[in-house]
Design an enzyme around this catalytic site. Structure first.
Site, PDB file in Angstrom:
ATOM      1  N   ASP A  95       0.818  -1.209   0.000  1.00  0.00           N
ATOM      2  CA  ASP A  95       0.000   0.000   0.000  1.00  0.00           C
ATOM      3  C   ASP A  95       0.854   1.261   0.000  1.00  0.00           C
ATOM      4  O   ASP A  95       0.457   2.298  -0.526  1.00  0.00           O
ATOM      5  CB  ASP A  95      -0.922   0.020   1.226  1.00  0.00           C
ATOM      6  CG  ASP A  95      -2.100  -0.934   1.069  1.00  0.00           C
ATOM      7  OD1 ASP A  95      -2.274  -1.472  -0.035  1.00  0.00           O
ATOM      8  OD2 ASP A  95      -2.830  -1.144   2.052  1.00  0.00           O
ATOM      9  N   GLU A  96       2.042   1.161   0.609  1.00  0.00           N
ATOM     10  CA  GLU A  96       2.942   2.313   0.673  1.00  0.00           C
ATOM     11  C   GLU A  96       3.972   2.301  -0.452  1.00  0.00           C
ATOM     12  O   GLU A  96       4.980   2.996  -0.387  1.00  0.00           O
ATOM     13  CB  GLU A  96       3.651   2.347   2.028  1.00  0.00           C
ATOM     14  CG  GLU A  96       2.740   2.764   3.176  1.00  0.00           C
ATOM     15  CD  GLU A  96       3.548   3.159   4.411  1.00  0.00           C
ATOM     16  OE1 GLU A  96       4.461   2.398   4.788  1.00  0.00           O
ATOM     17  OE2 GLU A  96       3.265   4.221   4.967  1.00  0.00           O
TER      18      GLU A  96
END
Length: 416
Positions: free
Chosen positions: A350-351
């Site tokens: 997600d990052e």
């Protein structure tokens, strides 16, 4: 309701699926997703959980180039025992799918477009050059290779005119794909008989040329060991190791070794063993199978990769415990211990640390444990997609659907 909660409710941003348990520190993530108010107080605490230290990255004002919001926020990453989307197909299952009657075959192909169509990747120049050298030496290249205990497999079937035209082209992706063969690894040669030792090209990126050729013996483990940067060197390596098998084999191996050395020299290829130091220098991380992965990584922003939340040693211990567990209660307990590895690898994805998701997915894949295969498929599919390696997505999806064990991974013909 407190003013903080009112603000939270009215906030139009997307709700972070990790809620109060979110450990993400990336500025772009917090600009995109909202978190419960209590998380703010928690983040002010100076105490740090060392277990998740790799996930507490310093904030940066540099904007993320990749669009991490393309991941579906409602996607579950929890291990659910029994909720498998991966089939456990057998050799018989696959053979029953193929209509063996009235098969037509491809011509002996040198056109890389056909290789791309069938195997999702193009073959390098040394692959075709080696075959040309074999043809110049013998009218029966298969017999020549068999004399030194080698079998030509996979994409060689196209050069030999032995690849049938199948309605379901996905099946080509598991033709001679062994149990531990990650998408980066494509088998082209195999030791004859019941041995599962095979040699193949290893590509970091499906759109680029192979980085090296490596060996794996899937009967032993998942280790992928680089041997050479071209097929001449790989075959030479095999012949040197095979010479000790028997006096008869020694003579045949020595004769072909001399020819392979001559072919390599005349065509500008080295027969030296692969320089592993160069690989270690260039790879992002080692991975479970040892051959490593290479993904884009920005040292300034630290985007692209972070270490897994668990060490390889601890992960191997958990896998061993899960493999040895016989009761559901014991299995569920171990699965709960493995879950943070999956959860925090999803956070990394997600990052935009796609390399972390890839590393974790490879580890779960290498475990070979059916309880972890759905999670392995999920992590690998997401990571490959975001790395724009769609060809590997296709390969892993088909492989997991028809994943098999054994020395004979062909989809047609008689066992040898």
């Amino acid at each position: 309701m407190s003013s903080e909660w009112k603000e939270y409710k009215q906030d139009p941003r997307i709700i972070c699926k990790y809620g109060a348990k979110c450990y993400q520190q990336n500025t772009d993530h917090h600009q995109t997703y909202k978190h419960p108010p209590q998380l703010k107080a928690k983040n002010k605490d100076n105490k740090k959980n060392k277990r998740f230290q790799p996930y507490n990255k310093k904030n940066t004002d540099v904007k993320v180039v990749a669009n991490c919001s393309t991941l579906q926020e409602d996607k579950s990453d929890e291990i659910v025992p029994g909720a498998m989307t991966v089939n456990t197909a057998t050799q018989i299952d696959l053979m029953s799918i193929i209509e063996l009657d009235n098969l037509t075959y491809y011509n002996k192909e040198f056109d890389n477009n056909i290789y791309k169509e069938c195997f999702q990747v193009e073959m390098p120049d040394d692959f075709f050059k080696f075959f040309e050298c074999l043809n110049e030496e013998s009218s029966s290249v298969e017999h020549l290779m068999a004399s030194v205990n080698l079998e030509m497999i996979g994409p060689f079937d196209l050069l030999l005119g032995k690849l049938p035209k199948l309605k379901d082209k996905d099946l080509y992706l598991v033709h001679w794909r062994f149990f531990y063969d990650v998408p980066e690894y494509q088998a082209i040669l195999k030791k004859k008989g019941k041995s599962e030792l095979h040699i193949g090209y290893y590509r970091d990126n499906p759109k680029e040329k192979p980085t090296f050729l490596a060996k794996n013996d899937s009967a032993k483990d998942y280790t992928i060991t680089p041997v050479s940067d071209n097929i001449f060197g790989a075959v030479y390596w095999f012949l040197q190791n095979e010479k000790s098998s028997s006096p008869f084999m020694s003579i045949a191996c020595q004769k072909l070794s001399e020819k392979v050395k001559k072919w390599a020299e005349s065509n500008g290829y080295s027969i030296e063993e692969f320089d592993k130091r160069t690989r270690i220098k260039n790879m992002t991380c080692k991975t479970f199978h040892g051959a490593g992965i290479v993904v884009p990584y920005n040292k300034k922003t630290q985007l692209g990769y972070r270490k897994l939340v668990e060490t390889d040693a601890n992960i191997k211990k958990m896998f061993k415990k899960l493999e040895e567990a016989t009761e559901d209660v014991a299995k569920n307990k171990i699965l709960s211990e493995i879950q943070p590895l999956i959860t925090y690898s999803s956070i990394a994805i997600d990052e935009c640390d796609f390399g972390t998701g890839l590393e974790a997915g490879v580890a779960l894949f290498c475990s070979g444990l059916k309880e972890l295969q759905s999670s392995a498929l999920s992590l690998l599919t997401s990571s490959y997609s975001l790395l724009k390696r769609e060809e590997f997505v296709k390969i892993i999806q088909v492989h997991m659907k028809y994943r098999r064990k054994g020395p004979y991974m062909a989809l047609w013909g008689d066992k040898k």
